[in-house]
Design a protein around this motif. Structure first.
Motif, PDB file in Angstrom:
ATOM      1  N   HIS A  62      17.316 -18.707 -27.275  1.00  0.00           N
ATOM      2  CA  HIS A  62      17.212 -18.697 -25.554  1.00  0.00           C
ATOM      3  C   HIS A  62      15.900 -17.639 -25.504  1.00  0.00           C
ATOM      4  O   HIS A  62      15.784 -16.716 -26.231  1.00  0.00           O
ATOM      5  CB  HIS A  62      18.428 -17.740 -24.940  1.00  0.00           C
TER       6      HIS A  62
ATOM      7  N   THR B 278      26.134 -16.532 -18.194  1.00  0.00           N
ATOM      8  CA  THR B 278      26.273 -18.008 -18.638  1.00  0.00           C
ATOM      9  C   THR B 278      27.183 -17.661 -19.656  1.00  0.00           C
ATOM     10  O   THR B 278      28.079 -18.804 -20.080  1.00  0.00           O
ATOM     11  CB  THR B 278      24.997 -18.552 -18.997  1.00  0.00           C
ATOM     12  N   TRP B 279      27.142 -16.736 -20.592  1.00  0.00           N
ATOM     13  CA  TRP B 279      28.035 -16.657 -21.914  1.00  0.00           C
ATOM     14  C   TRP B 279      29.301 -16.131 -21.355  1.00  0.00           C
ATOM     15  O   TRP B 279      30.192 -16.228 -21.995  1.00  0.00           O
ATOM     16  CB  TRP B 279      27.586 -15.570 -22.640  1.00  0.00           C
TER      17      TRP B 279
ATOM     18  N   ARG C  62      30.988 -16.940 -18.805  1.00  0.00           N
ATOM     19  CA  ARG C  62      31.849 -17.744 -18.062  1.00  0.00           C
ATOM     20  C   ARG C  62      33.039 -18.486 -18.707  1.00  0.00           C
ATOM     21  O   ARG C  62      32.614 -18.682 -20.097  1.00  0.00           O
ATOM     22  CB  ARG C  62      31.004 -19.125 -17.263  1.00  0.00           C
TER      23      ARG C  62
END
Length: 321
Positions: free
Chosen positions: A296, A317-318, A320
């Protein structure tokens, strides 16, 4: 049950000198910002057994109270600053259990001092959360050239994820008995290849200990060579934890300006110079194309707020389900 399981580790730490005379009651109500300095007061004086405790037990109180005040980013900033200053990363294995115990103390005090139901409920709920098995931890590497902002990104990630940051610049010097901002003497072997190998081995050792305790880890290092990155990816694979590489990039002129400003300030552990940046640019290995699922990019060419926003979006995002 948790304390019973941890008794052998607590006993080992007592024998190693980690049980000391501490404050004993280091919640936020006993800390004050006085003339720009945080001062602790009202230490426990009436019972030596309550203040002669493991040092992690002492700071777990402040950590817990920041969580209870709905300030998780500050809780993790505090505990990371403490761990970096002391080097006692292994002691953080005890953090959740000690913090849960401290939450129960505050819950009990809330009842004893008039039955404040809101205060009791807040601390009791936090204690329940802390004794539950933590979510699956994650290993994150931050990589980048000097001046790209990887240490700042690593701090933001640690605060957003509730993770422990381990910084190679600090651990390299710790292995040589140096303070974080000490500068190497001419002819020093601080940056020789064997010193770098030892430093990355230390990062891997600490990552394994922390991940096994359910604590997410952010490893803050240049990670310019692919074998350095791959060794940590293999460790994450062996431990069965998610892995990510955050590549920090910035314009060349910006990196050089940051390096010069940092050197002039003299307050950062990094010893990088513009010449070091030149060397890094020559020797760095590209990230392989098949690493795309784990890689990323964070572009650090704007304000600190913009950088933090990028990191928080990535961390979300991690987190979730």
């Amino acid at each position: 049950d948790q304390f019973t399981r941890l008794v052998p580790l607590i006993a080992l730490r007592r024998a190693a000198g980690f049980e000391r005379e501490c404050h004993g009651d280091l919640h936020l109500g006993n800390l004050v910002d006085w003339q720009g300095t945080v001062l602790a007061f009202d230490a426990i004086e009436f019972d030596a057994s309550l203040r002669c405790i493991d040092i992690v037990n002492d700071v777990a109180f402040t950590f817990m109270d920041l969580l209870a005040a709905n300030l998780p980013a500050l809780a993790w900033r505090f505990i990371n600053a403490w761990a970096e200053a002391t080097g006692d990363y292994e002691g953080l294995v005890l953090l959740r259990a000690f913090a849960a115990g401290r939450a129960l103390v505050r819950a009990k005090v809330a009842l004893l001092s008039g039955g404040h139901s809101a205060g009791f409920a807040r601390y009791w709920a936090l204690a329940e959360r802390l004794v539950q098995p933590p979510p699956a931890p994650r290993m994150v590497l931050t990589m980048g050239l000097s001046g790209s902002g990887k240490s700042t990104v690593a701090q933001f990630l640690a605060e957003a994820l509730g993770a422990v940051r381990v910084r190679s610049d600090v651990e390299r010097k710790r292995l040589h008995g140096l303070a974080p901002t000490a500068r190497p003497l001419p002819g020093s072997d601080l940056y020789a290849r064997d010193a770098t190998v030892r430093t990355y081995a230390r990062l891997a050792t600490l990552a394994e200990v922390l991940l096994a305790a359910g604590l997410p880890v952010v490893l803050d290092a240049a990670f310019l060579l692919q074998d350095e990155r791959e060794a940590l990816r293999q460790l994450a694979l062996r431990l069965g934890v998610p892995f990510a590489l955050v590549r920090c990039v910035a314009p060349d002129a910006v990196m050089r300006a940051r390096i010069v400003a940092r050197t002039q300030a003299g307050a950062d552990p990094s010893d990088a110079t513009p010449d070091v940046l030149d060397l890094q640019q020559r020797v760095q290995h590209p990230v392989p194309g098949d690493w795309a699922p784990w890689t990323h990019d964070v572009v650090n060419d704007g304000t600190l707020k913009a950088l933090e926003d990028q990191v928080r979006v990535l961390a979300a995002t991690w987190k979730r389900p």
